[in-house]
Design an enzyme around this catalytic site. Structure first.
Site, PDB file in Angstrom:
ATOM      1  N   SER A  76       0.830  -1.214   0.000  1.00 31.72           N
ATOM      2  CA  SER A  76       0.000   0.000   0.000  1.00 31.72           C
ATOM      3  C   SER A  76       0.862   1.260   0.000  1.00 31.72           C
ATOM      4  CB  SER A  76      -0.892   0.019   1.239  1.00 31.72           C
ATOM      5  OG  SER A  76      -1.717  -1.119   1.284  1.00 31.72           O
TER       6      SER A  76
HETATM    7  N1  SAH Z   1      -0.604  -4.759   4.179  1.00 33.07           N
HETATM    8  C1  SAH Z   1       0.029  -5.052   2.914  1.00 33.07           C
HETATM    9  C2  SAH Z   1      -0.904  -4.780   1.757  1.00 33.07           C
HETATM   10  C3  SAH Z   1      -0.809  -5.851   0.745  1.00 33.07           C
HETATM   11  S1  SAH Z   1      -2.061  -5.855  -0.496  1.00 33.07           S
HETATM   12  C4  SAH Z   1       1.351  -4.337   2.787  1.00 33.07           C
HETATM   13  O1  SAH Z   1       1.650  -3.450   3.608  1.00 33.07           O
HETATM   14  O2  SAH Z   1       2.143  -4.679   1.904  1.00 33.07           O
HETATM   15  C5  SAH Z   1      -3.313  -6.871   0.239  1.00 33.07           C
HETATM   16  C6  SAH Z   1      -2.960  -8.330   0.485  1.00 33.07           C
HETATM   17  O3  SAH Z   1      -4.169  -8.978   0.891  1.00 33.07           O
HETATM   18  C7  SAH Z   1      -2.457  -9.098  -0.725  1.00 33.07           C
HETATM   19  O4  SAH Z   1      -1.180  -9.601  -0.449  1.00 33.07           O
HETATM   20  C8  SAH Z   1      -3.496 -10.226  -0.912  1.00 33.07           C
HETATM   21  O5  SAH Z   1      -2.922 -11.450  -1.331  1.00 33.07           O
HETATM   22  C9  SAH Z   1      -4.087 -10.336   0.483  1.00 33.07           C
HETATM   23  N2  SAH Z   1      -5.429 -10.945   0.553  1.00 33.07           N
HETATM   24  C10 SAH Z   1      -6.497 -10.785  -0.260  1.00 33.07           C
HETATM   25  N3  SAH Z   1      -7.546 -11.540   0.154  1.00 33.07           N
HETATM   26  C11 SAH Z   1      -7.121 -12.198   1.277  1.00 33.07           C
HETATM   27  C12 SAH Z   1      -7.735 -13.137   2.159  1.00 33.07           C
HETATM   28  N4  SAH Z   1      -8.995 -13.565   2.004  1.00 33.07           N
HETATM   29  N5  SAH Z   1      -6.990 -13.608   3.194  1.00 33.07           N
HETATM   30  C13 SAH Z   1      -5.705 -13.193   3.398  1.00 33.07           C
HETATM   31  N6  SAH Z   1      -5.079 -12.316   2.580  1.00 33.07           N
HETATM   32  C14 SAH Z   1      -5.773 -11.829   1.533  1.00 33.07           C
END
Ligand code: SAH
Length: 214
Positions: free
Chosen positions: A64
């Site tokens: 993000s």
């Molecule tokens: N907090 C992260 C943001 C990553 S983007 C950072 O700081 O880098 C959001 C993430 O949510 C992705 O890696 C995606 O694979 C994950 N995601 C999406 N649906 C999900 C689910 N049902 N359970 C766990 N992770 C999930």
């Protein structure tokens, strides 16, 4: 990967930018001074790691924007020692900010590749948190209830099971919406069956997908 005065200087610049954009919590800004965001990115992006940009982190996912991480963290109003569940570990950057805030952090990621990568970096940086590989929709019943829950992917709706795993008086910060854009919401569980919802504007996240663990 190394930290250096150059990156520390870039972090101070980023903090200035976050503060100008409206982040008020000194505690949140301090965390951005400490965590080396360039460790969470591919080497080729290191020089831009402290710009307010989202980057690809593999498996079609993104880290993000720093502003989004700061904004969600500020909305959580974290007190030292609170237990926090994060859905969407991704790079692990938001996870490390939650640790720096003094929380006891649990985080779930549905992509094994990202889960393992984040685990390595967070261990290297000596953050003591619990990372799980699995479907965030299920939460972590054995560690519930949580003081706070943060969702870092766009959810079509509030996942009922996660609300069940939130303490009464607890807060969930969640971007809701099925398209490209979501509305940031803060949901306070005021009693076992009642919530209060506040809106905080439009953001962009990758989708929260159910039953898609890989
Ligand atoms: N907090 C992260 C943001 C990553 S983007 C950072 O700081 O880098 C959001 C993430 O949510 C992705 O890696 C995606 O694979 C994950 N995601 C999406 N649906 C999900 C689910 N049902 N359970 C766990 N992770 C999930």
């Amino acid at each position: 990967m190394q930290d250096s005065y150059k990156y520390q200087g870039m972090r101070r610049q980023l903090i200035k930018e976050l503060s100008e954009k409206g982040i008020k919590s000194q505690q949140v800004l301090m965390c951005f001074e400490v965590v080396p965001r360039h460790f969470f990115l591919d080497n080729v992006f290191a020089e831009q790691a402290y710009s307010n940009i989202a980057f690809q982190i593999g498996a079609g996912q993104t880290i993000s924007h720093p502003y989004t991480v700061a904004f969600q963290t500020e909305l959580l109003n974290i007190k030292k020692g609170e237990s926090i569940l994060e859905i969407g570990t991704g790079s692990g950057f938001q996870t490390s900010i939650l640790c720096e805030m003094g929380a006891k952090v649990f985080s779930i990621e549905r992509h094994k590749e990202l889960h393992l990568k984040a685990k390595n970096i967070l261990r290297h940086l000596k953050y003591n948190c619990r990372l799980s590989f699995g479907d965030g929709y299920k939460g972590l019943p054995s560690f519930a209830p949580f003081d706070k829950i943060i969702i870092t992917c766009g959810a079509p709706d509030v996942p009922e099971e996660l609300l069940n795993q939130l303490k009464v008086g607890g807060v969930m910060v969640i971007p809701i919406g099925e398209g490209e854009e979501q509305l940031m919401k803060r949901i306070t569980k005021v009693s076992e069956h009642e919530v209060e919802i506040e809106d905080f504007g439009v953001f962009k996240f990758v989708p929260m997908l159910e039953n898609k663990v890989k």
